[in-house]
Write an enzyme that holds these catalytic residues in place. Structure first.
Site, short mmCIF file in Angstrom:
data_model
loop_
_atom_site.label_atom_id
_atom_site.label_comp_id
_atom_site.label_asym_id
_atom_site.label_seq_id
_atom_site.Cartn_x
_atom_site.Cartn_y
_atom_site.Cartn_z
N ASP A 1 -4.68 -0.79 8.73
CA ASP A 1 -5.25 -2.35 9.16
C ASP A 1 -6.52 -2.55 9.31
O ASP A 1 -7.50 -2.31 10.24
CB ASP A 1 -4.67 -2.57 10.34
CG ASP A 1 -4.62 -4.15 10.82
OD1 ASP A 1 -5.07 -4.76 10.21
OD2 ASP A 1 -3.82 -4.57 11.86
N ASP B 1 -10.67 -3.80 15.11
CA ASP B 1 -9.66 -3.85 16.08
C ASP B 1 -9.26 -2.40 16.35
O ASP B 1 -8.68 -1.58 15.66
CB ASP B 1 -8.39 -4.54 15.15
CG ASP B 1 -7.07 -4.50 16.10
OD1 ASP B 1 -7.18 -4.22 17.18
OD2 ASP B 1 -6.12 -5.34 15.62
N MET C 1 1.03 -1.18 0.21
CA MET C 1 0.02 -0.01 -0.19
C MET C 1 0.85 1.29 0.05
O MET C 1 2.16 1.19 0.30
CB MET C 1 -0.77 -0.09 1.30
CG MET C 1 -0.38 0.37 2.59
SD MET C 1 -1.12 -0.21 3.90
CE MET C 1 -0.77 -1.93 4.20
#
Length: 441
Positions: free
Chosen positions: A306, A287, A244
């Site tokens: 993430d 998360d 990324m």
């Protein structure tokens, strides 16, 4: 190609090797318990299993071993530390929470092996440069800086070898340690929770799945000036390697010196995003590890990272959640109870006094949303009161009702945001944020 070597700890990738590591961990704990128990007996005291298990030495053993093994073993410890504060004793939660900040990086030789497997023997030709020293190491993978052939700054997340194959056995082994400890109440359905944990961990190790969610969130938030989401480089990514764009940013831990008004805005925007994720996108990044939020000082944007733990919620579930929140905001106890039952917090057979305890927990949990004005997170004792009630309820042998994992994940997300708000000493009008999200006046 400029490369920097690093001295890390090799990740054990074979199931037999990982099983042996668990055996050594258990043997060390048992040996410590026998030794400490003998000392206590010699001094005329009758030792308790919990006091023998939860010693500083054993805590160090667990944290060190799981952080070196990484993978599902470490991730499950992290999940339990955040998801199950109302299920496991605070002493055990403290041991597991130490795993949030402890992960050992792979040595350079193992990094090169992973790159060779993912990009082939000529992997160096895939990029202009690759730094073998990671900029971050977590439970499932570690992140490296790289530069693409066309000069773009990249962040490359490499999955530790053998992680996906070891998920089921690692989870079972951690479960064995928990069962051995006797610290988890017998009425808690660990089997169901661990089944869901395995499914979630399998999802999180699929980097192509994560890449697709990264792409979706990038599109959803590309016009929002408050957030910045990296661009997925699909051409360089594989199931075990996620490429990324690299965004220059700092950890949330480094923001303590920012003006308080700016820190308040960060928390305000994150809570507003949580509402959008749940009620608009119906995709929630569940998360709340602080490392998943960073901040770009130059643009004053929150960087989101993430997306492996994204959970998709059904229309029916979000509708019930909306009913629950609205009822709580309106202090309508009967509607709160109806929505809570629909979401699985209790059922028709639940004893009235247990329902009353659950409702009391809801009453405390929704204090923040009901508070009109800026809520001072740093001065709140809400987590202490919640944990005291929840832990007492879950340890009641006559109560064995735990909501679905999808709901526990939302609790985990909310708890993580609360802790981040505390860390930044934030004062935020959550009442206004929730009302705006639900179209309430």
């Amino acid at each position: 190609m400029a490369e920097r070597k690093n001295d890390g700890i090799t990740v054990p990738s074979g199931r037999i090797t990982r099983f042996a590591k668990f055996g050594l961990l258990t043997t060390g704990i048992v040996g410590s318990m026998i030794k400490n128990g003998a000392v206590q007996l010699a001094s005329g005291r009758r030792p308790k299993l919990s006091s023998l298990l939860l010693t500083p030495a054993n805590a160090r053993r667990v944290v060190k071993q799981l952080s070196q093994m990484r993978g599902a073993a470490m991730k499950l410890g992290q999940l339990l530390s955040m998801d199950s504060g109302d299920i496991i004793p605070p002493e055990l939660a403290a041991i597991l929470s130490a795993l949030q900040a402890n992960a050992s990086a792979m040595p350079s030789t193992q990094v090169e092996d992973v790159l060779t497997k993912q990009w082939g023997k000529a992997w160096r030709k895939r990029v202009k440069s690759f730094d073998l020293s990671p900029i971050a190491a977590a439970s499932i993978g570690q992140v490296h800086r790289a530069v693409s052939k066309d000069g773009r700054a990249l962040a490359i997340k490499l999955q530790y070898p053998g992680v996906r194959k070891s998920i089921d056995s690692d989870v079972d082994n951690v479960a064995g340690l928990l069962s051995f400890s006797g610290l988890v109440p017998s009425q808690v359905d660990l089997k169901s929770l661990l089944k869901d944990a395995k499914k979630q961990l399998h999802n999180e190790t699929d980097y192509l799945r994560e890449g697709n969610f990264l792409k979706q969130f990038h599109e959803l938030l590309k016009d929002d000036p408050q957030f910045c989401v990296p661009c997925w480089d699909e051409g360089l990514s594989t199931t075990d390697l996620l490429a990324m764009s690299f965004i220059d940013s700092v950890p949330m831990d480094d923001l303590t010196a920012l003006p308080q008004a700016q820190k308040n805005l960060i928390i305000e925007h994150l809570f507003a995003l949580f509402m959008r994720e749940l009620f608009e996108f119906r995709m929630v990044q569940t998360d709340p590890n602080f490392a998943n939020y960073r901040y770009c000082i130059q643009t004053k944007q929150i960087v989101l990272l993430d997306f492996g733990a994204v959970y998709e919620y059904s229309i029916a579930t979000t509708a019930q959640l909306k009913k629950l929140v609205k009822a709580a905001m309106n202090n309508d106890e009967s509607k709160v109870q109806a929505a809570a039952q629909a979401l699985g917090y209790f059922d028709e057979d639940t004893a009235p006094h247990h329902k009353a305890q659950v409702m009391q927990i809801f009453s405390i949990a929704f204090e923040i949303q009901g508070y009109e004005g800026d809520y001072d997170f740093a001065q709140s004792d809400l987590p202490i009161r919640l944990n005291r009630l929840a832990f007492g309820l879950i340890n009641d042998p006559d109560f064995a009702h735990i909501p679905a994992t999808s709901i526990l994940l939302l609790q985990r997300k909310a708890a993580g945001l609360f802790l981040l708000a505390v860390k930044l000493n934030a004062k935020v009008n959550l009442n206004a944020i929730v009302k705006a999200a639900l179209g309430m006046r």
